[in-house]
Design an enzyme around this catalytic site. Structure first.
Site, mmCIF file in Angstrom:
data_model
loop_
_atom_site.group_PDB
_atom_site.id
_atom_site.type_symbol
_atom_site.label_atom_id
_atom_site.label_comp_id
_atom_site.label_asym_id
_atom_site.label_seq_id
_atom_site.Cartn_x
_atom_site.Cartn_y
_atom_site.Cartn_z
ATOM 1 N N GLY A 40 0.910 -1.326 0.010
ATOM 2 C CA GLY A 40 0.137 -0.080 -0.105
ATOM 3 C C GLY A 40 1.015 1.248 0.046
ATOM 4 O O GLY A 40 1.947 1.167 -0.554
ATOM 5 N N SER A 41 0.372 2.294 0.580
ATOM 6 C CA SER A 41 0.840 3.555 0.740
ATOM 7 C C SER A 41 2.594 3.612 1.052
ATOM 8 O O SER A 41 3.068 4.638 1.060
ATOM 9 C CB SER A 41 -0.049 4.397 1.307
ATOM 10 O OG SER A 41 -1.369 4.544 0.797
ATOM 11 N N THR A 42 2.924 2.645 2.066
ATOM 12 C CA THR A 42 4.004 2.791 2.345
ATOM 13 C C THR A 42 5.271 2.961 1.214
ATOM 14 O O THR A 42 6.559 3.038 1.554
ATOM 15 C CB THR A 42 4.611 1.418 3.253
ATOM 16 O OG1 THR A 42 4.262 0.117 2.663
ATOM 17 C CG2 THR A 42 3.768 1.572 4.695
ATOM 18 N N MET A 43 4.796 2.510 -0.125
ATOM 19 C CA MET A 43 5.647 2.517 -1.262
ATOM 20 C C MET A 43 5.810 3.922 -1.617
ATOM 21 O O MET A 43 6.725 4.312 -2.239
ATOM 22 C CB MET A 43 5.103 1.803 -2.177
ATOM 23 C CG MET A 43 5.062 0.249 -2.266
ATOM 24 S SD MET A 43 6.849 -0.461 -2.214
ATOM 25 C CE MET A 43 6.808 -0.759 -0.457
ATOM 26 N N LYS A 44 5.041 4.954 -1.339
ATOM 27 C CA LYS A 44 5.068 6.067 -1.919
ATOM 28 C C LYS A 44 6.356 6.890 -1.559
ATOM 29 O O LYS A 44 6.825 7.550 -2.758
ATOM 30 C CB LYS A 44 4.019 7.213 -1.422
ATOM 31 C CG LYS A 44 2.539 6.605 -2.052
ATOM 32 C CD LYS A 44 1.463 7.229 -1.365
ATOM 33 C CE LYS A 44 0.052 6.840 -1.732
ATOM 34 N NZ LYS A 44 -1.223 7.353 -1.031
#
Lengths: 577, 110
Positions: free
Chosen positions: A299-303
């Site tokens: 999820g958003s932890t890749m951003k």
């Protein structure tokens, strides 16, 4: 003299002895001697070897010298696993008296039913039956006190795990033969195991050793293994995780704590866990070291990685404005949405508010290869270099097969899968000045050299953005911890189920670092299927992060870098997922 | 000649008996040594057992639960901690912050 018999005059002896009689006697004696000589030759020359061997069997013994299995220690020398000898009870069924009173007591001591005990003893042809292996020392003494015939004890090594369930997945366990089955026990079974020795001795009638014969092979004890784990950090981490999983009625959870400077794994906790000494009713769910063996869409932890890559290529600066209105964006036939439309955001705010549209817009300007290179250089799609059995590589498809929509979704963590450990490891590039530190399970004493991935300037810039996430207006104010500045990124992902995404099943993730100005640790938290109302990463995972950071930095002896402020200043903003 | 032979015979018999005695003595001592070694090993394993026992009585889990339930203690937070630094340069820098924390500590303690 007068009372003695005068032989010469005895009428009995007067008759002359026949000559054959004396000859016969001489011959008989000669024959007997010949027999003796023959037997002597037979024993000492012809069958000498056989008799020598038989003699030896009767007084020489080979004693096994068992090697001690090495201990597993934490970074401060605290025992995580150690082998100690405990009694095992065995019997010769034939010799055991059929005395119900005695057997009843024995069954009670062995903690088994009488029928069970009788079943073990019924086969009288057997000369050796284990009744129960590895019982407590006190039970062994009680059984010896019963004084039952045909019941014997023998010492066997049993592994003890003082830390219990908190460190169960890291340390692993051994089987009844003291062979490693899981975790470090399995990975380093050979080093820990050592080599048994033996000696030939002569024993006397009383069974005492009176002489060594021949060569003796000394046992080589197993090596002690000192891990990088800190038992206190491990415990506090496990406790915080357990409390969170129970509070949110989640299926499972994991936490990884890494030392940014040295690359050491300080703690690695999973829940549900198990007590290594009592493994009767184990399920696979309890056994799994999820942080390493389970992959998920992060999820958003890749951003932050996409933003870091964009900064690196000079495509944006932290202040560059990105139009995210109206909170949706169509690529081909698919639409990307934010949970709240935000309007114009700076790059820093894209991270702070976790905007999918903003991140995707930046990612779409990038060639697929660059994004792939970024993900690949921080270890995604590759097995972590860690001696754990069952560590997985996750999935990062080659960039040539990416469609544009996939590149967009991958920028906010869908269509790629990683393990929590890989995620924590990847975040060390922000914790250090842009280089990826090699991780280790063993104690190191100095700062490790990393592989440069991004420029130090950009690493610091992303760090500040991560700090904003935990501040007012960010998605995770609950990650704040008293006294220490923190930074991190939330992630909330729909779980994959079958061929699509489950509607009501989520995974809350938080990955971050502390303290922000000179990071010391990276902590990644994953809560699987929270189902008690809250499911955002900022709601379920961030509090675990906060507690873990607080305790870990205290244990590491780091003074707070902020004056103490109230823990929560604002309510969280809902995050996109 | 006869006398010399008798003396030598006596010598042989005595030395044979002495040999038997020495052999016996050596085996006895060896078995003592062996028992002492076994005892040493036993004590070493006992020591290890007690070490593990000591450790399992002092795990963080047990310490914390006892501290909380029996001694009514609670975990320290930076808000109720005064940090002392050794280096004089850092000490002057941190003194204002430390003072703040100390007052916070007094304010929070019952």
């Amino acid at each position: 003299m007068s009372r003695s018999i005068a032989y010469t005059s005895s009428p009995l002896l007067a008759s002359p002895t026949p000559l054959w009689r004396s000859k016969f006697i001489v011959a008989a004696i000669a024959l007997a001697f010949a027999g003796l000589v023959g037997r002597a030759v037979y024993i000492q020359v012809i069958e000498n070897e056989f008799f020598q061997r038989q003699g030896e069997v009767r007084f020489k013994r080979t004693l096994a010298l068992p090697a001690n299995r090495g201990r597993i220690l934490d970074r401060n020398g605290v025992i995580l696993a150690s082998s100690i000898p405990v009694p095992s009870i065995w019997a010769i069924p034939e010799d055991v008296p059929r005395d119900p009173a005695g057997l009843k007591k024995l069954a009670k001591l062995l903690n088994m039913s009488q029928a069970e005990l009788n079943k073990k003893l019924e086969d009288e042809d057997k000369t050796f039956v284990w009744l129960k292996r590895q019982v407590d020392e006190s039970v062994g003494q009680d059984i010896a006190a019963l004084g039952l015939k045909g019941i014997y004890q023998r010492k066997e090594y049993k592994r003890q795990y003082p830390e219990g369930e908190a460190a169960a997945h890291v340390v692993g366990f051994t089987n009844v033969e003291d062979k490693g089955q899981e975790g470090m026990e399995l990975a380093f079974n050979k080093e820990l195991g050592g080599r048994n020795g033996s000696r030939r001795v002569i024993k006397d009638r009383m069974g005492r050793v009176v002489e060594d014969v021949g060569q003796q092979i000394a046992p080589v004890d197993g090596r002690d293994l000192q891990l990088s784990i800190d038992s206190k950090v491990q415990f506090f981490t496990y406790q915080a995780l357990k409390a969170a999983v129970l509070e949110h009625k989640a299926k499972a959870g994991s936490v990884v704590v890494l030392d940014v400077q040295t690359g050491e794994v300080l703690a690695l906790a999973n829940y549900p866990s198990f007590v290594p000494d009592k493994r009767q009713n184990l399920s696979g769910a309890q056994l799994r070291n999820r942080a390493l063996t389970d992959t998920f869409e992060p999820g958003s932890t890749m951003k932050p990685f996409v933003i870091a890559s964009a900064l690196e290529k000079g495509m944006v600066t932290p202040q560059t404005a990105i139009q995210t209105a109206p909170g949706r964006m169509t690529i081909g036939s698919a639409t990307i949405t934010d949970s709240h439309p935000h309007g114009v955001l700076t790059v820093s705010e894209v991270i702070q508010k976790s905007s999918n549209v903003g991140t995707a817009k930046i990612a779409m300007q990038m060639p697929a290869r660059e994004m792939w290179e970024m993900y690949s250089s921080i270890g995604f799609g590759q097995k972590p270099i860690l001696p754990f059995p069952g560590a997985v590589s996750g999935r990062l498809r080659p960039y040539k097969s990416w469609r544009p929509i996939e590149q967009a979704t991958m920028s906010y963590g869908y269509g790629i899968s990683v393990s929590l450990f890989q995620l924590a490891h990847a975040y060390t590039i922000f914790g250090r000045d842009g280089d990826l530190v090699p991780v280790t399970m063993f104690k190191m004493n100095e700062r490790a050299a990393g592989v440069p991935v991004i420029d130090a300037r950009h690493a610091r810039a992303v760090r500040q953005m991560l700090h904003l996430v935990t501040g007012p207006g960010g998605t995770a104010p609950k990650a704040q911890t008293m006294g220490y500045s923190v930074g991190g990124k939330t992630g909330t992902a729909h779980k994959v189920e079958g061929r699509g995404y489950a509607d009501k099943k989520y995974r809350g993730v938080f990955a971050g670092l502390a303290p922000v100005d000179a990071p010391r640790i990276v902590v990644a938290v994953m809560i699987d299927e929270p189902s008690n109302g809250k499911y955002f990463g900022g709601e379920v995972a961030a509090p675990v992060f906060s507690q873990t950071v607080q305790q870990t930095l205290k244990v590491l002896g780091l003074a707070p870098d902020m004056s103490v402020i109230p823990q929560i200043v604002t309510g969280p903003v809902e995050e996109s997922f | 000649m006869m006398r010399l032979n008798l003396v030598l015979l006596l010598g042989v018999v005595l030395s044979a008996l002495y040999l038997v005695n020495v052999q016996y003595e050596s085996r006895r001592l060896y078995s003592d040594l062996d028992r002492a070694k076994a005892r040493a090993h036993q004590l070493a394993t006992e020591n290890e057992r007690l070490q593990v026992e000591k450790r399992s009585q002092a795990t963080s889990a047990r310490v914390e639960s006892l501290a909380k339930s029996r001694l009514q203690m609670r975990a320290a937070t930076p808000a109720i901690t005064t940090y002392v630094t050794y280096s004089p340069a850092v000490a002057t820098l941190a003194s204002s912050g430390a003072g703040h924390e100390a007052s916070a500590a007094q304010g929070r303690l019952p």
